[in-house]
Design a protein around this motif. Structure first.
Motif, PDB file in Angstrom:
ATOM      1  N   VAL A  25      17.186  18.013  -7.891  1.00 49.35           N
ATOM      2  CA  VAL A  25      17.761  18.958  -8.856  1.00 49.35           C
ATOM      3  C   VAL A  25      16.691  19.831  -9.501  1.00 49.35           C
ATOM      4  N   HIS A  26      15.609  19.211  -9.954  1.00 51.37           N
ATOM      5  CA  HIS A  26      14.562  19.953 -10.659  1.00 51.37           C
ATOM      6  C   HIS A  26      13.516  20.526  -9.699  1.00 51.37           C
ATOM      7  N   GLY A  27      13.070  19.707  -8.751  1.00 55.84           N
ATOM      8  CA  GLY A  27      12.025  20.150  -7.834  1.00 55.84           C
ATOM      9  C   GLY A  27      12.513  21.144  -6.797  1.00 55.84           C
ATOM     10  N   ALA A  28      13.587  20.779  -6.062  1.00 60.79           N
ATOM     11  CA  ALA A  28      14.109  21.647  -5.006  1.00 60.79           C
ATOM     12  C   ALA A  28      15.083  22.685  -5.544  1.00 60.79           C
ATOM     13  N   GLY A  29      15.523  22.530  -6.790  1.00 61.47           N
ATOM     14  CA  GLY A  29      16.432  23.503  -7.389  1.00 61.47           C
ATOM     15  C   GLY A  29      17.872  23.381  -6.935  1.00 61.47           C
ATOM     16  N   TRP A  30      18.256  22.193  -6.446  1.00 63.14           N
ATOM     17  CA  TRP A  30      19.641  21.987  -6.031  1.00 63.14           C
ATOM     18  C   TRP A  30      20.561  21.919  -7.251  1.00 63.14           C
ATOM     19  N   ALA A  84      21.849  15.600 -15.942  1.00 61.00           N
ATOM     20  CA  ALA A  84      20.709  15.271 -16.794  1.00 61.00           C
ATOM     21  C   ALA A  84      19.402  15.224 -16.010  1.00 61.00           C
ATOM     22  N   SER A  85      19.466  14.903 -14.717  1.00 63.47           N
ATOM     23  CA  SER A  85      18.245  14.802 -13.908  1.00 63.47           C
ATOM     24  C   SER A  85      17.486  16.117 -13.848  1.00 63.47           C
ATOM     25  N   GLY A  86      18.188  17.218 -14.026  1.00 63.18           N
ATOM     26  CA  GLY A  86      17.518  18.512 -14.007  1.00 63.18           C
ATOM     27  C   GLY A  86      17.025  18.960 -15.365  1.00 63.18           C
ATOM     28  N   ARG A  87      17.290  18.169 -16.407  1.00 63.83           N
ATOM     29  CA  ARG A  87      16.962  18.579 -17.768  1.00 63.83           C
ATOM     30  C   ARG A  87      15.873  17.746 -18.423  1.00 63.83           C
ATOM     31  N   GLY A  93      14.361   9.995 -18.621  1.00 66.26           N
ATOM     32  CA  GLY A  93      15.744   9.867 -18.180  1.00 66.26           C
ATOM     33  C   GLY A  93      16.095   8.430 -17.850  1.00 66.26           C
ATOM     34  N   ALA A  94      15.195   7.746 -17.153  1.00 69.76           N
ATOM     35  CA  ALA A  94      15.452   6.347 -16.805  1.00 69.76           C
ATOM     36  C   ALA A  94      15.505   5.471 -18.048  1.00 69.76           C
ATOM     37  N   LEU A  95      14.642   5.760 -19.020  1.00 69.14           N
ATOM     38  CA  LEU A  95      14.660   4.991 -20.260  1.00 69.14           C
ATOM     39  C   LEU A  95      15.993   5.168 -20.983  1.00 69.14           C
ATOM     40  N   THR A  96      16.446   6.418 -21.095  1.00 66.70           N
ATOM     41  CA  THR A  96      17.718   6.698 -21.756  1.00 66.70           C
ATOM     42  C   THR A  96      18.868   6.013 -21.031  1.00 66.70           C
ATOM     43  N   ASP A 144      15.363  17.659 -24.135  1.00 74.65           N
ATOM     44  CA  ASP A 144      16.589  18.448 -24.108  1.00 74.65           C
ATOM     45  C   ASP A 144      17.749  17.595 -24.635  1.00 74.65           C
ATOM     46  N   PRO A 145      18.398  18.015 -25.733  1.00 70.13           N
ATOM     47  CA  PRO A 145      19.458  17.176 -26.314  1.00 70.13           C
ATOM     48  C   PRO A 145      20.668  17.011 -25.400  1.00 70.13           C
ATOM     49  N   THR A 146      21.012  18.071 -24.652  1.00 74.23           N
ATOM     50  CA  THR A 146      22.150  17.964 -23.731  1.00 74.23           C
ATOM     51  C   THR A 146      21.838  16.988 -22.611  1.00 74.23           C
ATOM     52  N   GLY A 147      20.629  17.086 -22.075  1.00 74.45           N
ATOM     53  CA  GLY A 147      20.224  16.160 -21.021  1.00 74.45           C
ATOM     54  C   GLY A 147      20.203  14.730 -21.509  1.00 74.45           C
TER      55      GLY A 147
END
Length: 284
Positions: A25-30, A84-87, A93-96, A144-147
């Motif tokens: 999502v973040h790296g490849a932009g999917w 969330a993975s893109g944010r 993210g894993a901790l949350t 990011d609060p939404t993420g």
């Protein structure tokens, strides 16, 4: 020892999910809908094949109420996790995610009146202390609060999904059907979101690996292990995932952890070791 090894392998797969989805999502932009659809579809294919080999077509049965619960919680997890993975970073993210899983599963243990020994409470306290050390930056970290909110929602979904799976008579079949039925919902999300075709072509790699390997095979193994350990103990074991995800983020995403990372490692893994230690006095 075998049970501990299998549990560790599952935790590595879960941590890899955070890193692989972050890469797609973040790296490849999917788009998150495309990533979620590929992940669910490939995971469903692997799980159905495993279920058919083990049980045959006649064995693919599950109570409608259990299927509805499984599909609803899996969809909730997948939706929140994919976006969330893109944010937010893989480690945070894993901790949350697993922080909310921890809360959800401990709440389930309390509701089910499952006995929780003092060793598990001590182990959980040490593990949480390690996570605090890991995420206490020297300078303010902007999240990011939404993420964060979506990943927390995903954690609730995964926690409920895990609790439901612990009661299943045939977790492999249940997982296969849950993934298979949830895949069309992911396709509907993809059509509505219209984010197919975004990003670099190499995003197929992490998306498929996340679905077929770390989700399909990982979840099949998890539901083989989960009925053998109490809900509270399973929740504590999952505290290692943020640490493993942070390490994966450092190796694959260039997110280099600070020196305190290693102190957090000692606390988290030490806490898990204490919580999993079979001590007769701790069962009183």
């Amino acid at each position: 020892m075998r049970l501990l090894s299998l549990t560790a392998l599952v935790m590595i797969a879960f941590a890899a999910n955070s890193v692989l989805n972050r890469m797609a999502v973040h790296g490849a932009g999917w788009g998150p809908a495309a990533t979620g659809f590929v992940r669910l579809g490939s995971g469903a294919l692997v799980l159905v094949i495993l279920a058919l080999r083990a049980r045959g077509w006649s064995g693919l049965r599950v109570k409608p109420a259990h299927l509805v619960m499984g599909v609803a919680t899996l969809a909730l997890y997948m939706y929140g996790f994919s976006i969330a993975s893109g944010r937010i970073d893989a480690g945070i993210g894993a901790l949350t995610l697993f922080g909310m899983v921890q809360i959800t599963m401990f709440a389930g243990a309390v509701v089910q009146r499952e006995p929780i020994s003092r060793w598990r409470w001590i182990g959980a306290g040490l593990a949480f202390a390690g996570l605090v050390v890991l995420l206490a930056p020297g300078t303010p970290t902007r999240i990011d609060p939404t993420g964060f909110a979506l990943m927390a929602l995903a954690g609730i979904g995964w926690g409920l999904y895990s609790l439901a799976g612990a009661k299943a008579r045939d977790p492999l079949v249940v997982s296969a059907l849950n993934f298979a039925v949830t895949t069309p919902l992911a396709l509907l999300w993809l059509v509505l979101a219209q984010d197919w075709g975004q990003g670099a072509s190499w995003g197929w790699g992490p998306a498929l690996a996340s679905g077929a390997i770390t989700s399909g095979l990982g979840y099949a193994l998890w539901y083989r292990v989960l009925p053998q350990i109490p809900a509270a103990q399973a929740a504590i074991a999952q505290l290692s995932v943020p640490l493993l995800a942070a390490l994966g983020g450092a190796l694959l995403l260039g997110e280099i952890p600070a020196g305190r990372f290693w102190w957090a490692c000692l606390l988290v893994l030490g806490g898990i070791a204490i919580s999993l230690h079979k001590n007769r006095a701790g069962a009183r």
